[in-house]
Scaffold this active site. Structure first.
Site, PDB file in Angstrom:
ATOM      1  N   ALA A   1       0.831  -1.204   0.000  1.00  0.00           N
ATOM      2  CA  ALA A   1       0.000   0.000   0.000  1.00  0.00           C
ATOM      3  C   ALA A   1       0.870   1.259   0.000  1.00  0.00           C
ATOM      4  O   ALA A   1       0.647   2.182  -0.790  1.00  0.00           O
ATOM      5  CB  ALA A   1      -0.931  -0.009   1.209  1.00  0.00           C
ATOM      6  N   GLY A   2       1.866   1.284   0.854  1.00  0.00           N
ATOM      7  CA  GLY A   2       2.690   2.485   1.002  1.00  0.00           C
ATOM      8  C   GLY A   2       3.515   2.773  -0.237  1.00  0.00           C
ATOM      9  O   GLY A   2       3.520   3.900  -0.754  1.00  0.00           O
TER      10      GLY A   2
ATOM     11  N   ARG B   1     -10.369 -19.709   6.252  1.00  0.00           N
ATOM     12  CA  ARG B   1      -9.321 -19.759   7.266  1.00  0.00           C
ATOM     13  C   ARG B   1      -9.841 -19.872   8.683  1.00  0.00           C
ATOM     14  O   ARG B   1      -9.344 -20.685   9.473  1.00  0.00           O
ATOM     15  CB  ARG B   1      -8.472 -18.488   7.163  1.00  0.00           C
ATOM     16  CG  ARG B   1      -7.681 -18.474   5.902  1.00  0.00           C
ATOM     17  CD  ARG B   1      -6.924 -17.196   5.727  1.00  0.00           C
ATOM     18  NE  ARG B   1      -6.075 -17.328   4.553  1.00  0.00           N
ATOM     19  CZ  ARG B   1      -5.256 -16.385   4.123  1.00  0.00           C
ATOM     20  NH1 ARG B   1      -5.175 -15.243   4.758  1.00  0.00           N
ATOM     21  NH2 ARG B   1      -4.515 -16.582   3.066  1.00  0.00           N
TER      22      ARG B   1
ATOM     23  N   SER C   1       2.003 -21.525   2.725  1.00  0.00           N
ATOM     24  CA  SER C   1       0.918 -20.989   1.909  1.00  0.00           C
ATOM     25  C   SER C   1      -0.317 -21.873   1.972  1.00  0.00           C
ATOM     26  O   SER C   1      -0.252 -23.094   1.940  1.00  0.00           O
ATOM     27  CB  SER C   1       1.351 -20.866   0.458  1.00  0.00           C
ATOM     28  OG  SER C   1       0.212 -20.623  -0.328  1.00  0.00           O
TER      29      SER C   1
ATOM     30  N   LEU D   1      -3.145  -8.776  -0.641  1.00  0.00           N
ATOM     31  CA  LEU D   1      -2.314  -8.123  -1.648  1.00  0.00           C
ATOM     32  C   LEU D   1      -3.190  -7.243  -2.514  1.00  0.00           C
ATOM     33  O   LEU D   1      -2.844  -6.123  -2.874  1.00  0.00           O
ATOM     34  CB  LEU D   1      -1.604  -9.184  -2.489  1.00  0.00           C
ATOM     35  CG  LEU D   1      -0.706 -10.143  -1.705  1.00  0.00           C
ATOM     36  CD1 LEU D   1      -0.030 -11.129  -2.638  1.00  0.00           C
ATOM     37  CD2 LEU D   1       0.353  -9.364  -0.942  1.00  0.00           C
TER      38      LEU D   1
END
Lengths: 257, 639, 234
Positions: B46-47, B332, B286, B443
């Site tokens: 994001a940054g 999850r 993952s 993401l």
């Protein structure tokens, strides 16, 4: 397990450094090298001493922040392994372990095992990118990339920028690092427009940062946590020759804004 | 609804809101953009994407990160992939379906308009990343490859081996470095934000500490963007990087920014179990592994036989048994809780009985070892490196671990917090995932915020706000600098007996035991009693060696842990007040007869926003009601 | 500003381009590669010429006469090219050595090499040794300045056979050829890679051609002094 650590201690960038010896006791084989360092630091703090400064962050081998010279080998004795993924079970009880920072003029020591790797960022800033302003991209599937090209690009793009290649190279060369980025972007169709200027700029910046040259010892590849192939350096040199041969005088000296 | 929580959702049908809003936004004259400074704290997806995009627009930019390079931000560790509703596989995906799945996956605790925009911009993200040279996996014909991921029934996940986060971050990082090279952006690595500065009620800058020299300085600006990631490290052990912290958002909270849904913390089901007390972090495997691996435990309690000696009939493939339609791909929160249940029953495996098997034997039989190696080779290697066990031969052992925090600073549709001028992007805000995040969506959100939302909305803020010029000599800055230096001096002066890590571990254990995968009123009340005690002891008995005027990693940690000790309390308070179960927030008092989360939509269909009211004051709990006009509220079922 | 120098330096004119090339470490390495390969070509021809010794004295002397009289101009051209190559090779090597040493001002306590070979690590000193040997060799067999046995201008065969009967002359030649073999084992392989014309391979450090070249040159050169010394050639 028990280890005798000889750790490079240096109070600041200009201070003189020296090895200090510490005992690491009660170490389990399931501890990572950095967890062993944590344990040593905890005991140093409890004894009123300064803990050893070392860089680390993700501790899963991908951020590239950690890195130490362990018994004269960058990231220690395991191949293709970053320091954080090195486990103590690979050492023998009672071992003496020498720990030093990366050493290169381009990576000055900040403190103890912490070095300044901002030279890498500047090499990328000089040309290690594809210019793609936000918002103007066409549909992703209009660019075809063969699977083998995508795989080659990914192999090179796996570089984590840890600096082990420089640390291990007897010449302090950053060729593997720069070559990896040049190969990653140069294999892809998207990277062709800037391919020539990319290699010229990155190599100029690499030299500016006072990295050494490549003499093909192959130490960088052995040290690399991602086992990046030496081929990327050959590729970089080929691109360089071609770029120098074919680049025309630019109309204005404005860079490629 | 409190006037302070106006989400400013544009009118019109959901599919048109964002386009209409973009048109209605104020533009800033290109010549004027140069006169405005924007600070971005954090250089993750994001940054970095926000900083690069805005510098490209012509604003003066500065970007800060605590690591030695912006490329290290923890987005880099994301493995599995990034979702986008491209429907390249023609399997029925659409923007609407991604939107629907995300709202449902978040257990109806997210804002519809935001999620819809996220699904819309997912299309642009893939285009943008490919243009930058992100080496996504390809089919033999050269088109992009997709896989299904984390409970999705369509293949909409784009990936770059098991290093998708790394490749996306490097793309953003390279774009950012390009702006640095062109002189449009200044990067401040090894710099930590320690306070937010408000002038006339607006965010006008930050106070930072140079982690190398210890120098405390101020940076004035017109807009501050926080993209500082999540606060999972409040649990001490998490899949976050060691340096990940809550300090930036916590200091903003203490300056008046509302903190939304702090108790929504995601526990990821597939992590490598803890091996001992020395453990410093947990490593995620993952979730894509669940595409081919089968999760099981022995049927019998305390079965100590090695896994290959347990016959098929004595294994309990509990996810396939309980959730026949989603099986091993259940979301999850559900998979994590199921693992906890079987371990609580005494059927866990491995040291301490906190683990379940993730078995690839069937997949290897079906597809061959070669295919499995091709798909998961690097993950298997990583597993073997850490555990010294070969997962091609022996089933992996996995256990849930704290992974992601859906909660964060409250933001409106423009990603602006309750403090005007303070924008928050990525994991640091609360916006899109509700009570549970779906795989491969983090993401997507980070890049959506950074590339495609913040650049517009910050322009709108600047264009529609009269901003007086301020610089760092303003008393608000000097006061904040002094406060920061005093706090540092206080920490160094305690000279107590315990290390910072020992307090952090203690806090983490309390959080995990009472506010982890399952929570209840007694436990949370208990935690709310102990945490202030730990905090109290911390400020009396912590030992921070060294000085303020040097690289001092113990001091950095101390400041972060001090903030975690406050945040931990807020998380427990939020968990206590949310008297329902939803998504990752599971209250044992509120479950369906068959043990699933039982929402209380009548009372809790809202965002809980906590407003700071001063030291030792209970913060105020505000509510932003959530309205569901497009997705029908229903009991989540993955059976 | 970071990177700005590199970005500004792209206006590439012809003179500027040559300077850019020579200034960069990669450019210098390319110069070393090209000049190195020229010298490899020369030593290969030289070796083939030498082996005529085994045919007859007349054959060798005729060959020498052919070089010095029939194609004298060409010989001088070759000598000039060689001289330029040697100078460029040495200057670039010296400059790169300085740059490389400066790149690591503080060394490690002890570095445990993982991949470097004896050949790769001996390139610098080996190169110096070869340069000294070449001077010795020229003084011995070209100018006749060093005379282990009286020098007979024009009678190459006599000079060779006479010289190599002296043990220390043979020893110097044999040792030098070991240095040459190692230098080529690393240099021939790495030159191709430095020029970027090698194809990517799974094991880039495998070098069958360079190995063969190094062995052939080492053996082909060493056989002459050894044959004379042990009396196989009289």
């Amino acid at each position: 397990m028990k280890f005798t650590l000889h750790v490079w201690r240096q109070a600041g960038p200009t201070a003189a450094g020296a090895f200090s010896t510490y005992e690491a006791t009660d170490i389990s084989g399931d501890m990572s090298f950095l967890e062993m360092m944590d344990a040593v630091n905890e005991s140093l703090i409890e004894r009123g001493e300064q803990p050893v400064a070392f860089d680390h962050d993700c501790r899963e081998g991908i951020c590239g922040m950690c890195g130490m010279m362990i018994n004269g080998i960058a990231h220690g004795p395991m191949r293709a392994t970053a320091t954080c993924q090195l486990f103590m079970r690979h050492f023998t009880d009672g071992d003496a372990i020498y720990i030093e920072p990366w050493r290169a003029r381009a990576f000055p020591v900040i403190k103890d095992l912490v070095v300044d790797r901002s030279a890498f960022d500047r090499v990328i800033a000089a040309g290690g990118y594809i210019t793609a302003p936000t918002g103007g991209a066409r549909d992703a599937n209009t660019i075809l990339v063969s699977k083998s090209d995508a795989d080659d690009a990914m192999d090179a793009a796996a570089c984590i920028g840890c600096g082990a290649c420089v640390a291990a190279c007897p010449n302090g060369s950053a060729s593997l690092f720069a070559g990896a980025k040049i190969a990653h972007l140069g294999v892809l169709p998207q990277g062709q427009a800037e391919r020539r200027q990319r290699v010229l700029r990155m190599i100029a910046q690499m030299d500016e940062e006072a990295f050494g040259g490549c003499t093909w010892h192959g130490e960088c590849h052995e040290a690399c946590p991602k086992a990046i192939s030496l081929d990327v350096i050959a590729r970089m040199n080929g691109d360089y020759l071609r770029a120098l041969w074919t680049t025309h005088e630019e109309k204005q000296e404005q860079g490629a804004g | 609804m409190s006037a302070r929580l106006d989400a400013r959702i544009p009118g019109g049908p959901i599919a048109e809101k964002w386009d209409r809003h973009k048109f209605e936004m104020k533009l800033v004259n290109p010549a004027n953009k140069r006169k405005h400074t924007i600070l971005v704290v954090g250089s993750g997806l994001a940054g970095a994407s926000a900083a690069a995009s805005r510098a490209a627009l012509g604003y003066q930019g500065k970007c800060f990160c605590f690591q030695d390079s912006p490329r290290r931000a923890h987005s880099i560790a994301a493995q599995g992939g990034i979702n986008a509703a491209k429907n390249y596989q023609n399997d029925g995906d659409s923007v609407y379906r991604l939107f629907y799945d995300t709202v449902k996956g978040g257990d109806f605790r997210s804002r519809e308009a935001n999620v819809y925009r996220l699904a819309q911009t997912s299309l642009n993200i893939i285009d943008q990343c490919v243009a930058q040279g992100v080496p996504f996996a390809r089919e033999y014909g050269g088109l992009l490859a997709n896989r299904s991921f984390g409970g999705a029934q369509v293949s909409r996940t784009f990936y770059a081996r098991g290093q998708t986060g790394q490749q996306l971050l490097l793309g953003a990082y390279q774009a950012l470095e390009r702006q640095v090279g062109l002189g449009h952006l200044r990067m401040y690595p090894r710099t930590e934000m320690l306070d937010l500065v408000l002038i006339d009620g607006r965010a006008r800058g930050i106070v930072v500490r140079d982690l190398v020299t210890g120098e405390v300085t101020s940076h004035a600006a017109d807009v501050v963007v926080l993209a500082t990631g999540g606060y999972g490290n409040v649990f001490y052990l998490s899949t976050n990087a060691k340096g990940s912290n809550c300090t930036a958002i916590w200091r903003a909270y203490k300056r008046g920014a509302g903190f939304a849904n702090p108790c929504f913390t995601q526990i990821h089901p597939t992590c490598i179990p803890q091996s001992g007390e020395h453990q410093s972090k947990l490593t995620l495997m993952s979730e894509s592994l669940r595409n081919d691996g089968r999760v099981w435990v022995p049927k019998q309690k305390g079965d100590a036989r090695p896994p290959n000696q347990i016959p098929e009939a004595e294994r309990d493939y509990y996810l396939e048994r309980k959730y026949p339609s989603f099986g091993n791909l259940s979301p999850r929160d559900i998979a994590s809780r199921a693992a906890k249940e079987v371990c609580d029953e005494g059927r866990g495996v491995g040291p301490g009985g906190r683990g379940v098997y993730l078995d690839f034997a069937d997949a290897i039989k079906r597809l061959g070892e070669h295919t499995i190696r091709e798909r998961y080779g690097n993950l298997f290697e990583m597993y073997e490196r850490i555990t010294a066990e070969n997962p091609y031969r022996v089933p992996m052992r996995i256990y849930p671990a704290v992974h992601y925090t859906m909660g964060g600073l409250w933001v409106d549709y423009n990603l602006m917090s309750t403090i005007p001028g303070l924008h928050v992007a990525g994991e640091a805000n609360f916006s899109d995932h509700g009570a549970n995040r779906l795989g491969a969506s983090a993401l997507m959100q980070g890049l959506a915020d950074g590339y495609f939302v913040i650049p517009y909305t910050v322009g709108d803020y600047i264009g529609s706000t009269k901003l007086e010029r301020v610089d760092a000599s303003h008393p608000a800055f000097t006061d904040a600098e002094r406060a920061v230096s005093e706090r540092t001096a206080t920490l160094l002066a305690i000279e107590g007996k315990r290390t910072v890590d020992s307090f952090h571990r203690e806090l983490g254990k309390v959080m995990w035991d009472y506010c982890g995968m399952a929570r209840n009123e007694t436990g949370l009340t208990h935690a709310l009693e102990i945490i202030p005690q730990i905090r109290d002891e911390f400020w009396r008995n912590v030992d921070v060696p060294g000085s303020a005027a040097e690289l001092n990693q113990a001091l950095e940690k101390a400041g972060r842990v001090a903030d975690f000790l406050e945040l931990g309390e807020l998380i427990c308070r939020d968990a206590l007040e949310r008297r329902e179960s939803c998504g990752a927030h599971f209250r044992e008092e509120f479950e369906t007869p068959d043990g699933e989360a039982l929402r209380d939509d009548a009372h809790f269909s809202h965002v809980a926003v906590w407003q700071y009211r001063g030291e030792n004051q209970t913060p105020e709990r505000l509510e932003e009601p959530l309205e569901f006009e497009n997705v029908h509220l229903s009991q989540r079922s993955y059976k | 500003m970071a990177g700005s120098r590199a970005q500004a330096s792209l206006g590439v004119g012809r003179v500027h381009r040559a300077r850019l090339f020579w200034q960069s470490t990669v450019g210098k390495k390319i110069v070393m590669s090209v000049t190195g390969l020229i010298m490899v070509g020369f030593v290969l021809l030289h070796m083939i010429g030498n082996l005529q010794l085994f045919e007859s004295a007349a054959r060798l002397n005729a060959y020498s006469h052919f070089l010095h009289h029939t194609i004298n101009e060409l010989l001088w051209l070759v000598r000039i090219v060689l001289l330029v190559s040697v100078v460029l090779h040495i200057v670039a090597a010296a400059q790169l050595t300085r740059i490389d040493r400066a790149a690591r001002p503080v060394g490690y306590r002890k570095q445990d090499r993982q991949a470097a070979t004896v050949a790769s690590r001996s390139m610098r000193w080996g190169g110096v040794a070869i340069a000294l040997f070449v001077i010795f060799h020229l003084l011995h067999l070209t100018t006749g300045t060093i005379q282990p046995v009286p020098y007979a201008p024009g009678d190459v065969y006599a000079n060779v056979v006479g010289g190599f009967r002296v043990w220390w002359v043979t020893l110097i030649y044999v040792l030098a050829m070991i240095a040459l073999g190692l230098h080529i084992f690393h240099g021939a392989w790495s030159s191709i890679r430095t020029l970027g014309v090698s194809r990517p391979r799974p094991e880039p450090t495998r070098r069958p051609v360079a190995t063969l070249l190094a062995v052939v040159l080492w053996a082909g050169f060493s056989i002459v002094p050894l044959a004379v010394f042990f009396g196989w050639v009289r």
